[in-house]
Scaffold this motif. Sequence first.
Motif, PDB file in Angstrom:
ATOM      1  N   MET A  10     -54.468-126.875  19.983  1.00 26.69           N
ATOM      2  CA  MET A  10     -55.512-126.667  20.728  1.00 26.69           C
ATOM      3  C   MET A  10     -55.273-125.594  22.103  1.00 26.69           C
ATOM      4  N   LEU A  39     -56.588-124.472  17.442  1.00 27.03           N
ATOM      5  CA  LEU A  39     -58.024-124.267  17.607  1.00 27.03           C
ATOM      6  C   LEU A  39     -59.017-123.914  18.985  1.00 27.03           C
ATOM      7  N   VAL A  45     -61.302-127.990  17.477  1.00 25.33           N
ATOM      8  CA  VAL A  45     -60.423-129.431  17.557  1.00 25.33           C
ATOM      9  C   VAL A  45     -61.230-130.876  16.701  1.00 25.33           C
ATOM     10  N   THR A  57     -54.644-133.476  18.855  1.00 27.32           N
ATOM     11  CA  THR A  57     -53.948-132.173  18.726  1.00 27.32           C
ATOM     12  C   THR A  57     -52.579-132.367  19.721  1.00 27.32           C
TER      13      THR A  57
END
Length: 80
Positions: A10, A39, A45, A57
Motif C-alpha cells: 500500500m 496499491l 487495497v 498488505t
Amino acid sequence: MTHQATLYRMVLPDHVCPFGVRAKAMLEQAGYEVDDRVLATRDAVDSFEREQGVETTPQVFVGGERIGGSDDLQRWLRRG
C-alpha cells in the motif's frame, strides 16, 4: 542466479505502509529482484485483499507461493 519476488504493498497519497517498505528492504537485502506492485488507492487495497483472501498488505509471493506479510517474510527468509 537472480531470485525474484512479487510484492503487493500500500502506497496511498497520505500513507505509505511501513511494513511494505520493510518487506521490500528485506527482499532486496536477501538478493531478490522485486516486482513492486503498488496499491495506490484504498479501493485497490480492498480489492486485492478480497481477491487474495487476506486481511492485510503487504503480501509477498515467491515462485507463485504466497509467503505472507513482512513478519511472515522475515521468518521465511531465516529458514531459507
